[in-house]
Design a protein around this motif. Structure first.
Motif, PDB file in Angstrom:
ATOM      1  N   SER A   1       0.821  -1.218   0.000  1.00 40.30           N
ATOM      2  CA  SER A   1       0.000   0.000   0.000  1.00 40.30           C
ATOM      3  C   SER A   1       0.853   1.265   0.000  1.00 40.30           C
ATOM      4  N   ALA A   2       2.163   1.123   0.172  1.00 36.17           N
ATOM      5  CA  ALA A   2       3.078   2.269   0.138  1.00 36.17           C
ATOM      6  C   ALA A   2       3.788   2.267  -1.218  1.00 36.17           C
ATOM      7  N   HIS A   3       3.585   3.339  -1.994  1.00 34.98           N
ATOM      8  CA  HIS A   3       4.160   3.369  -3.341  1.00 34.98           C
ATOM      9  C   HIS A   3       4.001   4.749  -3.959  1.00 34.98           C
ATOM     10  N   PHE A   4       4.656   4.949  -5.093  1.00 42.06           N
ATOM     11  CA  PHE A   4       4.444   6.183  -5.857  1.00 42.06           C
ATOM     12  C   PHE A   4       2.996   6.228  -6.343  1.00 42.06           C
ATOM     13  N   ARG A   5       2.481   7.430  -6.527  1.00 37.10           N
ATOM     14  CA  ARG A   5       1.091   7.574  -6.976  1.00 37.10           C
ATOM     15  C   ARG A   5       0.982   7.657  -8.494  1.00 37.10           C
ATOM     16  N   THR A   6       2.098   7.805  -9.198  1.00 41.06           N
ATOM     17  CA  THR A   6       2.063   7.911 -10.654  1.00 41.06           C
ATOM     18  C   THR A   6       2.901   6.811 -11.292  1.00 41.06           C
ATOM     19  N   THR A   7       2.464   6.366 -12.467  1.00 43.93           N
ATOM     20  CA  THR A   7       3.206   5.338 -13.197  1.00 43.93           C
ATOM     21  C   THR A   7       4.559   5.865 -13.650  1.00 43.93           C
ATOM     22  N   LYS A   8       4.635   7.133 -14.004  1.00 39.86           N
ATOM     23  CA  LYS A   8       5.893   7.710 -14.472  1.00 39.86           C
ATOM     24  C   LYS A   8       7.005   7.516 -13.445  1.00 39.86           C
ATOM     25  N   LEU A   9       6.673   7.735 -12.186  1.00 36.66           N
ATOM     26  CA  LEU A   9       7.681   7.602 -11.133  1.00 36.66           C
ATOM     27  C   LEU A   9       7.809   6.167 -10.625  1.00 36.66           C
ATOM     28  N   GLY A  10       6.690   5.432 -10.597  1.00 34.35           N
ATOM     29  CA  GLY A  10       6.696   4.113  -9.974  1.00 34.35           C
ATOM     30  C   GLY A  10       6.959   2.947 -10.891  1.00 34.35           C
ATOM     31  N   GLN A  11       7.046   3.175 -12.189  1.00 35.48           N
ATOM     32  CA  GLN A  11       7.263   2.068 -13.124  1.00 35.48           C
ATOM     33  C   GLN A  11       8.653   1.463 -12.963  1.00 35.48           C
ATOM     34  N   GLY A  12       8.760   0.182 -13.317  1.00 38.95           N
ATOM     35  CA  GLY A  12      10.029  -0.520 -13.195  1.00 38.95           C
ATOM     36  C   GLY A  12      11.156   0.136 -13.965  1.00 38.95           C
ATOM     37  N   ALA A  13      10.819   0.801 -15.076  1.00 41.06           N
ATOM     38  CA  ALA A  13      11.838   1.482 -15.872  1.00 41.06           C
ATOM     39  C   ALA A  13      12.478   2.629 -15.113  1.00 41.06           C
ATOM     40  N   ASN A  14      11.772   3.158 -14.106  1.00 42.47           N
ATOM     41  CA  ASN A  14      12.304   4.275 -13.321  1.00 42.47           C
ATOM     42  C   ASN A  14      12.858   3.842 -11.969  1.00 42.47           C
ATOM     43  N   THR A  15      12.319   2.741 -11.409  1.00 38.47           N
ATOM     44  CA  THR A  15      12.746   2.315 -10.073  1.00 38.47           C
ATOM     45  C   THR A  15      13.822   1.240 -10.110  1.00 38.47           C
ATOM     46  N   ALA A  16      13.637   0.212 -10.952  1.00 34.80           N
ATOM     47  CA  ALA A  16      14.549  -0.942 -10.940  1.00 34.80           C
ATOM     48  C   ALA A  16      15.592  -0.893 -12.053  1.00 34.80           C
ATOM     49  N   LEU A  17      15.198  -0.485 -13.243  1.00 29.85           N
ATOM     50  CA  LEU A  17      16.128  -0.478 -14.379  1.00 29.85           C
ATOM     51  C   LEU A  17      17.404   0.329 -14.120  1.00 29.85           C
ATOM     52  N   PRO A  18      17.333   1.520 -13.504  1.00 37.08           N
ATOM     53  CA  PRO A  18      18.573   2.269 -13.262  1.00 37.08           C
ATOM     54  C   PRO A  18      19.584   1.520 -12.389  1.00 37.08           C
ATOM     55  N   VAL A  19      19.106   0.726 -11.432  1.00 35.64           N
ATOM     56  CA  VAL A  19      20.019  -0.070 -10.606  1.00 35.64           C
ATOM     57  C   VAL A  19      20.770  -1.051 -11.492  1.00 35.64           C
ATOM     58  N   TRP A  20      20.049  -1.714 -12.385  1.00 35.00           N
ATOM     59  CA  TRP A  20      20.657  -2.657 -13.333  1.00 35.00           C
ATOM     60  C   TRP A  20      21.703  -1.949 -14.187  1.00 35.00           C
ATOM     61  N   ALA A  21      21.347  -0.772 -14.683  1.00 34.18           N
ATOM     62  CA  ALA A  21      22.250  -0.022 -15.557  1.00 34.18           C
ATOM     63  C   ALA A  21      23.533   0.381 -14.829  1.00 34.18           C
ATOM     64  N   LEU A  22      23.408   0.898 -13.616  1.00 34.64           N
ATOM     65  CA  LEU A  22      24.582   1.318 -12.847  1.00 34.64           C
ATOM     66  C   LEU A  22      25.489   0.133 -12.541  1.00 34.64           C
ATOM     67  N   TYR A  23      24.879  -0.997 -12.246  1.00 34.15           N
ATOM     68  CA  TYR A  23      25.642  -2.224 -11.976  1.00 34.15           C
ATOM     69  C   TYR A  23      26.397  -2.672 -13.226  1.00 34.15           C
ATOM     70  N   MET A  24      25.698  -2.695 -14.356  1.00 35.80           N
ATOM     71  CA  MET A  24      26.325  -3.183 -15.592  1.00 35.80           C
ATOM     72  C   MET A  24      27.388  -2.229 -16.116  1.00 35.80           C
ATOM     73  N   GLN A  25      27.253  -0.946 -15.840  1.00 33.28           N
ATOM     74  CA  GLN A  25      28.298   0.002 -16.237  1.00 33.28           C
ATOM     75  C   GLN A  25      29.626  -0.345 -15.583  1.00 33.28           C
ATOM     76  N   LYS A  26      29.576  -0.861 -14.359  1.00 33.78           N
ATOM     77  CA  LYS A  26      30.798  -1.254 -13.653  1.00 33.78           C
ATOM     78  C   LYS A  26      31.287  -2.630 -14.110  1.00 33.78           C
ATOM     79  N   VAL A  27      30.354  -3.535 -14.368  1.00 36.77           N
ATOM     80  CA  VAL A  27      30.724  -4.920 -14.718  1.00 36.77           C
ATOM     81  C   VAL A  27      31.382  -4.986 -16.088  1.00 36.77           C
ATOM     82  N   TYR A  28      30.818  -4.258 -17.054  1.00 33.64           N
ATOM     83  CA  TYR A  28      31.339  -4.315 -18.425  1.00 33.64           C
ATOM     84  C   TYR A  28      32.251  -3.122 -18.687  1.00 33.64           C
TER      85      TYR A  28
END
Length: 538
Positions: free
Chosen positions: A511-538
């Motif tokens: 029940s605790a979350h962003f109120r808009t899809t723009k902010l709460g979508q996986g592309a904004n919340t989870a994808l950047p973590v993946w990107a930052l990790y892969m920038q270091k790995v590769y």
């Protein structure tokens, strides 16, 4: 080389095994940043670290350090001036004791501790007694890559600590029931009920109840201001607040999980179960099961590739299906956007843009039970109801199982159950057990290839395109974003030829979350973590 090997293995006490750990624990630094005094201190300990323990006997260790400095002066490594200025310095200890709640891979270490306790209970020594995890000198060899583990933890901390959590707090600033969303007429009552439940589940409440303290007296303590240390991304904060307020504060903290897998060996290379094990013990890799959203759609598309002889270029009408369910009700799923509605679209475009209507048509065509069987073949053990709605991502599945399942595509259709340990030896180096991943041919190699082609569209032109535009990741990537109902959960599953990594982000309570899809979508919340990790790995 001999000296390096010795320094890397020497026990400097206080859980400081090796020079890297010793530099961190005693001086909060790295070996290449040690001062002359600090280096001489650690070298002095090599004679007998139990005797020359800087925490228990600082004066003795200081004298021992000066002996080392004297030898360095005698043999010309330092001059008289340097010697005179250094021997008068204090040890200047900056001790960071390493316990099970601190250091690297804390969540994985706890997971392995629980597993190894069971392993020890089931394996006996030559005298017939079970192994003791803490006393018998067992050596556990894990699959984790320490550098990748560090990159993963840094990526989680950077995105959540510097960007997402501040954005979440700004988003909710000034709202009465922040950060909870309830559709009832009296949301404040729902918030109170949630907090009251959390109080009764807290360790403080359980301990006081075990002492036979009256309920009213227990609840009163939760309303009394109490000195405490709380988590923050800027460092621990010593403050005074009521335990009840601290519970609500922690409900407002975004959590995360990350697991990174070598799909060809089944070896887990990085494992981040949460943001800080010292404060948040719940493991979001193996313990937690959350609604997976559109990251479930590849299971549906896999069936279409495998059984329907379809391809990424196959076209379907992007129209709303009207599906009559066995119970007599009618299901009319909705799309999240109106792009190309009423037109024929390719499956690659449909998956890239997460079109619900196409997923619903596919599961209706090939049957929900068949989709469930496909998911099971790919390593999913979580209960999945054989209903049409699963095509939109309603099942609750762990990050561990989702990453393992996605690894099937990168391993030519063969699912390998992810493992964390390669082998265990006794204190003499004798191998007690070796571990290999369980293997299962879930689909044909051709189907796996087609699915990778489909999922590349997510990154090339779909919901994951910011990997190219913002993070400049230009090597081959297949992926899938996922956002659940009300933006409670954000997911990203990313695949490269050598690495499959999944990320989940969300609050402790749905029940605790962003109120808009723009902010709460996986592309904004989870994808950047993946990107930052892969920038270091590769």
């Amino acid at each position: 080389e001999i000296m390096a090997m010795y320094l890397n293995k020497y026990d400097f006490l206080n859980n400081a095994d090796g020079i890297h750990s010793a530099a961190q624990i005693y001086f909060s630094t790295t070996p290449d940043s040690l001062t002359l005094s600090q280096s001489a201190t650690l070298v002095g300990m090599l004679q007998n670290s139990a005797l020359y323990n800087p925490i228990r006997r600082p004066e003795m260790v200081k004298n021992r350090r000066n002996v080392v400095l004297g030898q360095m002066k005698k043999y010309g490594f330092i001059d008289q001036t340097t010697y005179d200025s250094t021997i008068v310095q204090d040890l200047d200890l900056k001790v960071q004791r390493v316990g099970h709640t601190r250091g690297q891979a804390t969540y994985l270490r706890e997971y392995l501790r629980r597993y190894l306790k069971r392993w020890c209970a089931e394996h006996n020594k030559q005298d017939g007694t079970p192994y003791n995890l803490y006393k018998d000198g067992l050596r556990i060899y894990t699959t984790i890559n320490s550098h990748m583990q560090a990159y993963a933890e840094q990526a989680v901390a950077k995105h959540l600590g510097q960007e997402l959590q501040p954005a979440f707090e700004k988003h909710w600033k000034g709202h009465q029931n922040a950060p909870f969303v309830f559709k009832s007429l009296h949301p404040e009552r729902e918030v109170k009920k949630l907090i009251d439940t959390a109080i009764k589940r807290s360790e403080r409440y359980r301990k006081m109840k075990a002492l036979k303290i009256e309920k009213d007296s227990i609840l009163k303590t939760f309303r009394e201001p109490t000195p405490m240390t709380i988590f923050s991304w800027k460092g621990d904060i010593d403050t005074v607040m009521t335990p009840k307020d601290s519970i609500r504060y922690y409900k407002s903290i975004l959590q995360a999980g990350l697991m990174s897998l070598d799909p060809k060996s089944g070896y887990v290379k990085a494992y981040v179960g949460g943001i800080d094990y010292n404060y948040f013990k719940y493991d979001h890799v193996t313990q937690g099961r959350r609604q997976v959203g559109s990251t479930f759609k590849p299971f549906v598309y896999t069936l279409a590739m495998q059984e329907g002889n379809m391809s990424p270029c196959s076209k379907m009408a992007n129209v709303q299906p009207i599906i009559h369910l066995p119970d007599g009700s009618v299901w009319k799923p909705r799309n999240s956007n109106k792009k190309f509605e009423g037109e024929n679209v390719t499956l690659k475009w449909a998956l890239a843009n997460s079109i619900n209507w196409i997923s619903a048509q596919l599961i209706d065509k090939y049957n929900p039970s068949a989709v469930v069987r496909m998911a099971k073949q790919m390593g999913i053990t979580a209960p999945i109801p054989a209903v049409h709605a699963i095509s939109l991502g309603t099942p609750d599945i762990s990050l561990y199982e989702m990453v393992g399942a996605m690894g099937t595509f990168a391993n030519k259709g063969v699912h390998l159950k992810p493992i964390f340990i390669t082998h265990i030896t006794d204190k003499y180096g004798n191998v007690l057990e070796s571990f290999l991943p369980e293997a299962n041919e879930a689909m044909s190699e051709e189907t796996a290839y087609l699915m990778l082609s489909l999922m590349k569209g997510v990154v090339e032109s779909g919901t994951g395109v910011r990997l190219r535009l913002k993070y400049n990741l230009n090597y081959p990537i297949a992926g899938k974003t996922g956002t659940t109902q009300n933006q409670s959960d954000g997911w990203f599953m990313g695949l490269t030829p050598d690495l499959v990594t999944g990320v989940w982000v969300g609050c402790e309570d749905r029940s605790a979350h962003f109120r808009t899809t723009k902010l709460g979508q996986g592309a904004n919340t989870a994808l950047p973590v993946w990107a930052l990790y892969m920038q270091k790995v590769y």
